[in-house]
Design an enzyme around this catalytic site. Structure first.
Site, PDB file in Angstrom:
ATOM      1  N   CYS B  86      83.804  69.317  25.812  1.00 36.49           N
ATOM      2  CA  CYS B  86      83.386  69.518  24.243  1.00 36.49           C
ATOM      3  C   CYS B  86      81.835  69.603  24.302  1.00 36.49           C
ATOM      4  O   CYS B  86      81.312  70.637  24.535  1.00 36.49           O
ATOM      5  CB  CYS B  86      83.944  68.307  23.497  1.00 36.49           C
ATOM      6  SG  CYS B  86      84.020  68.503  21.821  1.00 36.49           S
ATOM      7  N   HIS B 194      89.938  68.076  25.572  1.00 36.02           N
ATOM      8  CA  HIS B 194      89.457  66.877  25.982  1.00 36.02           C
ATOM      9  C   HIS B 194      90.581  65.982  26.961  1.00 36.02           C
ATOM     10  O   HIS B 194      91.523  65.470  26.372  1.00 36.02           O
ATOM     11  CB  HIS B 194      89.358  65.660  24.852  1.00 36.02           C
ATOM     12  CG  HIS B 194      88.267  66.097  23.984  1.00 36.02           C
ATOM     13  ND1 HIS B 194      87.178  65.200  24.130  1.00 36.02           N
ATOM     14  CD2 HIS B 194      87.915  66.673  22.862  1.00 36.02           C
ATOM     15  CE1 HIS B 194      85.975  65.748  23.291  1.00 36.02           C
ATOM     16  NE2 HIS B 194      86.645  66.482  22.529  1.00 36.02           N
ATOM     17  N   GLU B 196      89.934  63.785  28.747  1.00 36.73           N
ATOM     18  CA  GLU B 196      89.979  62.274  29.029  1.00 36.73           C
ATOM     19  C   GLU B 196      90.848  61.615  27.900  1.00 36.73           C
ATOM     20  O   GLU B 196      90.922  60.300  27.893  1.00 36.73           O
ATOM     21  CB  GLU B 196      88.569  61.553  29.041  1.00 36.73           C
ATOM     22  CG  GLU B 196      88.067  61.600  27.541  1.00 36.73           C
ATOM     23  CD  GLU B 196      87.445  62.942  27.141  1.00 36.73           C
ATOM     24  OE1 GLU B 196      87.856  63.960  27.507  1.00 36.73           O
ATOM     25  OE2 GLU B 196      86.572  63.108  26.030  1.00 36.73           O
TER      26      GLU B 196
END
Lengths: 84, 225
Positions: B86, B194, B196
């Site tokens: 990002c 993302h 994560e």
């Protein structure tokens, strides 16, 4: 002293959704004769001459930081001012 | 394997990243300051998401000049793995470590939703855990994730299989549906989605694990520099 006015805008090939949003808002305000809005950035830089030409340094500033040359172009005007 | 996660003023996915690395993947991971000048002792660097320096001027444009980025450039030049998620991706393009740029979403709206991706190239150290052309679900959350590059750059990216992830349903107007690209050397990856945030079932998807598992598998023989 120099006053440098720097204008950064998107290249023609780049979409400008913020400019389009402003264009649409102007139309809603009744300005239906607005054909196009480009939204860009404007910088005023005051600087004094160093060892190198002001224009050379301004080019470097634009290339390295003020504009992303992948998607933006810039132009600038340099005017000499009286020292403050 | 030991990870460094640089924290810039305005980073906000840094703890998510460290939690994924430490708690889920059982790796060593440190948050490191943007003022850090060396990354000695780390095997990989992940630039986290957020709004570094308030996204002033352009996303990633100021972060690029943080002292840690000099170290990240040297780290990447040494062939070690660097990933940007990002805002981290935006920083990597601004720093010239990846081609192209991220511009405002075509819709001019901030988009926060799960997006479906295709693993376009699984022959990389970031994607080997996925099947070729696998479809995975990862969250996106960005206002400026519209990947742009000129035609010449796009041809180069395609010729060298640098496009790692593509959107199925291009949410932001990205050139060629690009969601994630790597450099030609294959050790620097940037992506808007993302991973994560997709590492536990309770988060809605575990599809992000593969990226970390790929990286860990590819680098398990590495000893600390």
């Amino acid at each position: 002293m120099y006053l440098v006015k720097i204008y950064v805008t998107y290249k023609q090939s780049i979409l400008d959704p913020k400019g389009e949003a402003v264009h649409d808002a102007l139309h809603r305000l009744g300005y239906t004769n607005v054909d196009e809005v480009e939204l860009g950035k404007y910088f005023e830089v005051k600087m004094h001459a160093d060892k190198r030409p002001v224009a050379t340094e301004v080019d470097e500033m634009c290339d390295q930081l003020l504009a992303n040359v992948n998607m933006e172009t810039y132009r600038y005007e340099i005017t000499e001012m009286e020292a403050l | 394997m030991k990870f460094a996660v640089p924290v810039f003023p305005g980073s906000n996915c840094d703890y998510d990243m460290v939690n994924a690395l430490r708690d889920i993947l059982k790796m060593e991971a440190d948050l490191v300051s943007a003022d850090t000048t060396t990354l000695t002792g780390y095997d990989a660097v992940i630039l986290p998401g957020g709004f570094s320096y308030g996204d002033y001027l352009r996303s990633g444009a100021i972060a690029r000049f943080a002292p840690v980025m000099t170290a990240v450039k040297a780290f990447a030049a040494a062939g070690k793995p660097v990933m940007g998620i990002c805002n981290g991706f935006q920083i990597l393009t601004e720093a010239g470590l990846l081609p192209g740029a991220l511009q405002a979403n075509r819709s001019s709206k901030f988009i926060c939703k799960t997006s479906e991706l295709i693993v376009k190239n699984n022959q990389t150290q970031f994607s080997s855990a996925y099947a070729s052309q696998a479809h995975i679900q990862l969250p996106i959350a960005h206002g400026e994730g519209n990947y742009y590059c000129d035609d010449e750059t796009l041809t180069t990216l395609q010729e060298h299989q640098q496009i790692v992830f593509e959107y199925v349903d291009n949410p932001n107007g990205s050139t060629a549906n690009i969601a994630g690209v790597m450099n030609q050397a294959g050790n620097v990856l940037g992506m808007m989605p993302h991973p994560e945030r997709a590492v536990e079932a309770i988060l809605g998807s575990t599809d992000g694990l593969g990226i970390f598992q790929s990286l860990i598998a590819a680098n398990k023989e590495v000893t600390h520099a």
